[in-house]
Design a protein around this motif. Sequence first.
Motif, PDB file in Angstrom:
ATOM      1  N   GLN A 240       2.832  22.405  52.219  1.00 14.77           N
ATOM      2  CA  GLN A 240       1.761  21.531  52.678  1.00 14.77           C
ATOM      3  C   GLN A 240       2.293  20.117  52.841  1.00 14.77           C
ATOM      4  N   VAL A 241       2.036  19.533  53.990  1.00 10.94           N
ATOM      5  CA  VAL A 241       2.540  18.194  54.280  1.00 10.94           C
ATOM      6  C   VAL A 241       1.527  17.148  53.836  1.00 10.94           C
ATOM      7  N   GLN A 242       2.023  16.112  53.207  1.00  6.74           N
ATOM      8  CA  GLN A 242       1.179  14.992  52.799  1.00  6.74           C
ATOM      9  C   GLN A 242       1.838  13.681  53.169  1.00  6.74           C
ATOM     10  N   LEU A 243       1.008  12.701  53.523  1.00  5.84           N
ATOM     11  CA  LEU A 243       1.454  11.320  53.687  1.00  5.84           C
ATOM     12  C   LEU A 243       0.837  10.523  52.550  1.00  5.84           C
ATOM     13  N   VAL A 244       1.694   9.925  51.746  1.00  2.00           N
ATOM     14  CA  VAL A 244       1.220   9.197  50.572  1.00  2.00           C
ATOM     15  C   VAL A 244       1.522   7.714  50.756  1.00  2.00           C
ATOM     16  N   GLU A 245       0.456   6.920  50.743  1.00  6.53           N
ATOM     17  CA  GLU A 245       0.586   5.475  50.943  1.00  6.53           C
ATOM     18  C   GLU A 245       0.557   4.748  49.606  1.00  6.53           C
ATOM     19  N   SER A 246       1.187   3.585  49.600  1.00  4.13           N
ATOM     20  CA  SER A 246       1.138   2.728  48.423  1.00  4.13           C
ATOM     21  C   SER A 246       1.372   1.286  48.857  1.00  4.13           C
ATOM     22  N   GLY A 247       1.003   0.348  47.984  1.00  7.01           N
ATOM     23  CA  GLY A 247       1.327  -1.048  48.227  1.00  7.01           C
ATOM     24  C   GLY A 247       0.168  -1.950  48.593  1.00  7.01           C
ATOM     25  N   GLY A 248      -1.020  -1.413  48.737  1.00  6.05           N
ATOM     26  CA  GLY A 248      -2.149  -2.270  49.052  1.00  6.05           C
ATOM     27  C   GLY A 248      -2.562  -3.110  47.853  1.00  6.05           C
ATOM     28  N   GLY A 249      -3.516  -3.997  48.080  1.00  6.02           N
ATOM     29  CA  GLY A 249      -4.000  -4.827  46.993  1.00  6.02           C
ATOM     30  C   GLY A 249      -4.709  -6.062  47.482  1.00  6.02           C
ATOM     31  N   LEU A 250      -4.895  -6.990  46.557  1.00  4.23           N
ATOM     32  CA  LEU A 250      -5.580  -8.253  46.836  1.00  4.23           C
ATOM     33  C   LEU A 250      -4.551  -9.375  46.880  1.00  4.23           C
ATOM     34  N   VAL A 251      -4.619 -10.183  47.922  1.00  2.00           N
ATOM     35  CA  VAL A 251      -3.674 -11.288  48.068  1.00  2.00           C
ATOM     36  C   VAL A 251      -4.389 -12.472  48.693  1.00  2.00           C
ATOM     37  N   GLN A 252      -3.922 -13.659  48.412  1.00  2.00           N
ATOM     38  CA  GLN A 252      -4.498 -14.857  49.023  1.00  2.00           C
ATOM     39  C   GLN A 252      -3.977 -15.038  50.447  1.00  2.00           C
ATOM     40  N   ALA A 253      -4.755 -15.727  51.243  1.00  2.00           N
ATOM     41  CA  ALA A 253      -4.323 -16.023  52.609  1.00  2.00           C
ATOM     42  C   ALA A 253      -2.966 -16.723  52.585  1.00  2.00           C
ATOM     43  N   GLY A 254      -2.101 -16.295  53.489  1.00  2.00           N
ATOM     44  CA  GLY A 254      -0.748 -16.830  53.542  1.00  2.00           C
ATOM     45  C   GLY A 254       0.251 -16.024  52.743  1.00  2.00           C
ATOM     46  N   GLY A 255      -0.250 -15.100  51.952  1.00  5.72           N
ATOM     47  CA  GLY A 255       0.609 -14.279  51.119  1.00  5.72           C
ATOM     48  C   GLY A 255       1.181 -13.085  51.861  1.00  5.72           C
ATOM     49  N   SER A 256       1.885 -12.232  51.108  1.00  8.11           N
ATOM     50  CA  SER A 256       2.566 -11.072  51.683  1.00  8.11           C
ATOM     51  C   SER A 256       2.277  -9.810  50.884  1.00  8.11           C
ATOM     52  N   LEU A 257       2.330  -8.696  51.577  1.00  7.69           N
ATOM     53  CA  LEU A 257       2.258  -7.382  50.956  1.00  7.69           C
ATOM     54  C   LEU A 257       3.188  -6.446  51.715  1.00  7.69           C
ATOM     55  N   ARG A 258       3.648  -5.414  51.033  1.00  6.14           N
ATOM     56  CA  ARG A 258       4.464  -4.393  51.675  1.00  6.14           C
ATOM     57  C   ARG A 258       3.850  -3.030  51.408  1.00  6.14           C
ATOM     58  N   LEU A 259       3.505  -2.346  52.495  1.00  4.88           N
ATOM     59  CA  LEU A 259       2.961  -1.005  52.390  1.00  4.88           C
ATOM     60  C   LEU A 259       4.066   0.024  52.599  1.00  4.88           C
ATOM     61  N   SER A 260       3.929   1.150  51.915  1.00  7.05           N
ATOM     62  CA  SER A 260       4.855   2.262  52.097  1.00  7.05           C
ATOM     63  C   SER A 260       4.075   3.529  52.404  1.00  7.05           C
ATOM     64  N   CYS A 261       4.695   4.415  53.157  1.00  7.54           N
ATOM     65  CA  CYS A 261       4.092   5.702  53.486  1.00  7.54           C
ATOM     66  C   CYS A 261       5.196   6.743  53.454  1.00  7.54           C
ATOM     67  N   ALA A 262       5.090   7.682  52.533  1.00  4.49           N
ATOM     68  CA  ALA A 262       6.118   8.699  52.370  1.00  4.49           C
ATOM     69  C   ALA A 262       5.572  10.076  52.747  1.00  4.49           C
ATOM     70  N   ALA A 263       6.324  10.777  53.561  1.00  4.17           N
ATOM     71  CA  ALA A 263       5.975  12.148  53.919  1.00  4.17           C
ATOM     72  C   ALA A 263       6.589  13.097  52.901  1.00  4.17           C
ATOM     73  N   SER A 264       5.764  13.995  52.392  1.00  3.89           N
ATOM     74  CA  SER A 264       6.250  14.958  51.407  1.00  3.89           C
ATOM     75  C   SER A 264       5.798  16.358  51.775  1.00  3.89           C
ATOM     76  N   GLY A 265       6.444  17.340  51.158  1.00  9.26           N
ATOM     77  CA  GLY A 265       6.106  18.731  51.437  1.00  9.26           C
ATOM     78  C   GLY A 265       7.193  19.400  52.245  1.00  9.26           C
ATOM     79  N   SER A 266       6.829  20.491  52.878  1.00  8.50           N
ATOM     80  CA  SER A 266       7.784  21.269  53.650  1.00  8.50           C
ATOM     81  C   SER A 266       7.558  21.042  55.139  1.00  8.50           C
ATOM     82  N   PHE A 267       8.563  20.506  55.807  1.00  7.66           N
ATOM     83  CA  PHE A 267       8.437  20.280  57.241  1.00  7.66           C
ATOM     84  C   PHE A 267       9.814  20.252  57.879  1.00  7.66           C
ATOM     85  N   PHE A 268       9.809  20.315  59.194  1.00  4.93           N
ATOM     86  CA  PHE A 268      11.071  20.381  59.925  1.00  4.93           C
ATOM     87  C   PHE A 268      11.569  18.993  60.312  1.00  4.93           C
ATOM     88  N   ARG A 269      10.641  18.137  60.806  1.00 11.17           N
ATOM     89  CA  ARG A 269      11.060  16.822  61.297  1.00 11.17           C
ATOM     90  C   ARG A 269       9.870  15.872  61.364  1.00 11.17           C
TER      91      ARG A 269
END
Length: 120
Positions: free
Chosen positions: A1-30
């Motif tokens: 089963q294929v899943q996309l798992v996100e992380s990295g969201g949150g609360l930040v002040q204007a002008g700030g930075s965040l980094r989101l990640s998205c990892a594909a997991s499970g069994s797949f070809f490409r």
Amino acid sequence: QVQLVESGGGLVQAGGSLRLSCAASGSFFRVNNMGWYRQAPGKQRELVAAITSGGNTNYADSVKGRFTISRDNAKNTMYLQMNSLKPEDTAVYYCSSDINTMPTYHYLFWGQGTQVTVSS
């Protein structure tokens, strides 16, 4: 089963930075094209940025120069570096990817979403 798992969201002040990640997991070809979308309350889901398997990118006009999309094909992971955040960037961010589960079958998968809130 294929899943996309996100992380990295949150609360930040204007002008700030965040980094989101998205990892594909499970069994797949490409993992093929990948992208980040966002949906603010009362608005339609919109494309933020996309990246091909070869690394070509495109961005929504509203984030050009502030956001950078990238991917690590060895880790089947995509990133979104968000700088100079504005309150109007507040939304649930979703990752999406076209994935070959078998050599001749491909489907569009979505992550569960991660909340990004930018305070003024």
